[in-house]
Enzyme design. Structure first.
Site, PDB file in Angstrom:
ATOM      1  N   SER A  45      68.012  27.096  58.627  1.00  0.00           N
ATOM      2  CA  SER A  45      67.589  28.264  59.381  1.00  0.00           C
ATOM      3  C   SER A  45      66.069  28.405  59.396  1.00  0.00           C
ATOM      4  CB  SER A  45      68.271  29.516  58.815  1.00  0.00           C
ATOM      5  OG  SER A  45      67.986  30.643  59.591  1.00  0.00           O
ATOM      6  N   ASP A  84      68.899  30.779  66.197  1.00  0.00           N
ATOM      7  CA  ASP A  84      69.940  31.787  66.394  1.00  0.00           C
ATOM      8  C   ASP A  84      69.386  33.204  66.302  1.00  0.00           C
ATOM      9  OD1 ASP A  84      69.488  31.831  63.669  1.00  0.00           O
ATOM     10  OD2 ASP A  84      71.597  31.826  63.096  1.00  0.00           O
ATOM     11  N   ASP A 125      63.429  31.510  65.288  1.00  0.00           N
ATOM     12  CA  ASP A 125      63.428  30.856  63.983  1.00  0.00           C
ATOM     13  C   ASP A 125      63.861  29.398  64.155  1.00  0.00           C
ATOM     14  OD1 ASP A 125      66.148  31.156  64.411  1.00  0.00           O
ATOM     15  OD2 ASP A 125      66.577  32.029  62.450  1.00  0.00           O
ATOM     16  N   ASP A 166      66.545  27.338  63.528  1.00  0.00           N
ATOM     17  CA  ASP A 166      67.771  26.909  64.200  1.00  0.00           C
ATOM     18  C   ASP A 166      68.051  27.729  65.450  1.00  0.00           C
ATOM     19  OD1 ASP A 166      68.372  29.167  62.663  1.00  0.00           O
ATOM     20  OD2 ASP A 166      70.437  28.549  62.291  1.00  0.00           O
TER      21      ASP A 166
END
Length: 467
Positions: free
Chosen positions: A110, A258, A254, A256
């Site tokens: 993440s 999401d 961010d 990743d």
């Protein structure tokens, strides 16, 4: 059992995560892959050999090896693995949801720094595994010795590699908004060298925007800044660029991708509560009377906006596992968290970093006010502290102290224990929650009287919390 799994703290409340080759390694990923299939088999009430499981990975340097070994583990347990390669996390949700798979694993860390790697795990319907449901069982399996652990792998699984997921995802997301009706805003976008560029970029290009793309190519070295826009030092670049370009707004993602974060034309960061309220407006435009969920920390701006527009709303526990369940159980159209996770019923109740960008741009295209003006209306009426952490030895005991001081037997506030402790008064409220992983108590407070009132009450609570 890999040594890394014996006593490391990689098993978190909502995912698995640690420093590569210090807290987690390739052998650990293979063991986790095997345990995931075992646990998924129980959750889905299917033999492992009948499971179809999605797999994706982000751009981190360790991700190809980690994902490969995780795939080996899942195949060794008999699962059919549909491997989508390098994608954004929400594309894994899309893969599992749109193809009716039994679950999925996304190899990512993440927003964490370069040295970290991990996995987000889901079951059918893109429902998240968590420390309360699934991750704990995986931890126990890989740590157990002998016959009570993983034992010998039965084998029999298979792999199907796919390379068309991006076009499928883009077409689906485009169908949820009016791309043709977008105004040609000048928008600075910062991908943080994460997955936003290839995932969101093609959709933004379809809109006819004046795009200023920065750090738009995936690069696990993160040459400019860590992919965590919640940290002020990682926002400095986009704020400066918005002002230099005279842009209408800025959006940052961010690692990743999401989660996305917004900045107005002055470079001011838009708090997640206020963004939730704005997204609720657009959702209610599409679905009048819809139900909206918001987390216990959020500003009353969300509740008031939803009520004003004829919708219904309710609070929800913090965390993506709880929001995905909450949207399903309450048939809510949308849910938002202060931390920047935004959930959509039309996206399998999962969180997305793409849809908030599209929805906000659609909202701005349908009215005369810009983002700065819309947010200024909230900032002038709702005065929020943002989240403040305090190190405490006994978080539960401290929360009870606050209940005694501010609850019915103290100053007369209404107490709710849905998530931590929330205390509500006519013109102010607060929530305190313990951290899942650290000896911290997290405070969020809001006053609708004045900024001075918020600051005074904030300081009073912090004095008691830290005493």
């Amino acid at each position: 059992m890999p040594d890394f799994l014996a006593d490391s703290g990689i098993f978190k409340a909502y995912d698995i995560r640690g420093k590569w080759e210090k807290e987690i390694d390739a052998d650990a990923f293979e063991a986790i892959g095997r345990a995931f299939v075992r646990v998924l088999s129980e959750l889905e009430e299917k033999p492992a050999g009948e499971l179809r499981v999605g797999l994706g990975r982000d751009m981190r340097l360790q991700a190809p090896e980690a994902a490969g070994r995780m795939r080996d583990g899942m195949v060794a347990e008999g699962a059919e693995v549909i491997d989508a390669g390098q994608i954004g996390t929400e594309m894994l949700y899309f893969l599992v949801g749109s193809r009716g798979l039994d679950g999925g694993a996304m190899v990512t860390a993440s927003h964490n720094p370069k040295a970290y790697i991990g996995a987000k795990l889901i079951r059918s319907g893109a429902l998240a595994l968590s420390g309360d449901a699934g991750i704990g069982e995986i931890r126990d399996l890989v740590r157990a010795e002998g016959d009570s652990g993983l034992g010998e792998a039965p084998g029999g699984g298979s792999v199907t590699e796919i390379d068309d997921l991006f076009s499928e995802f883009h077409d689906y997301a485009a169908g949820l908004v009016d791309l043709e009706g977008m105004k040609p805003f000048k928008v600075v976008v910062d991908g943080g060298n994460g997955m936003a560029g290839p995932m969101v970029g093609p959709l933004l290009e379809r809109m006819g925007l004046d795009l200023v793309t920065t750090y738009w190519e995936p690069d696990g070295n993160f040459p400019d800044h860590e992919p965590n826009p919640l940290l002020p030092e990682n926002r400095e670049f986009i704020v400066r660029r918005i002002k230099e370009e005279g842009a209408d707004l800025g959006i940052a993602w961010d690692g990743d991708a999401d989660r996305c974060f917004f900045f107005d034309s002055e470079g001011e960061f838009v708090d997640g509560d206020f963004l939730t309220a704005l997204l609720a407006r657009q959702v209610l435009e599409k679905e009048p009377g819809a139900r909206i969920l918001y987390d216990v920390r959020a500003s009353r701006a969300v509740r008031d906006t939803v009520a004003e527009l004829g919708g219904t709303s309710d609070t929800n526990r913090v965390g993506h596992a709880f929001f995905k369940v909450g949207l399903r159980e309450q048939d809510a159209a949308f849910g938002g968290e202060v931390s920047g996770h935004y959930y959509f019923r039309d996206f399998w109740c999962a969180d997305s970093g793409t849809l908030p960008a599209l929805y906000v741009l659609e909202l701005l295209s349908n009215q005369d006010k810009n983002l700065a003006e819309l947010v200024a209306e909230y900032r002038s009426e709702y005065f929020i502290s943002s989240e403040i952490n305090s190190e405490v030895e006994d978080a539960e005991g401290k929360m009870e102290e606050l209940v005694a001081t501010y609850g019915p037997d103290g100053e007369g506030g209404e107490v709710d224990r849905l998530d931590g402790v929330s205390v509500d008064f006519d013109d102010w409220h607060f929530n305190v929650r313990p951290s899942n992983t650290e000896p911290l108590l997290r405070l969020n407070l809001e006053s609708v009287a004045s900024r001075e009132d918020m600051e005074r009450r904030r300081d009073e609570l912090l004095e008691q919390i830290r005493s």
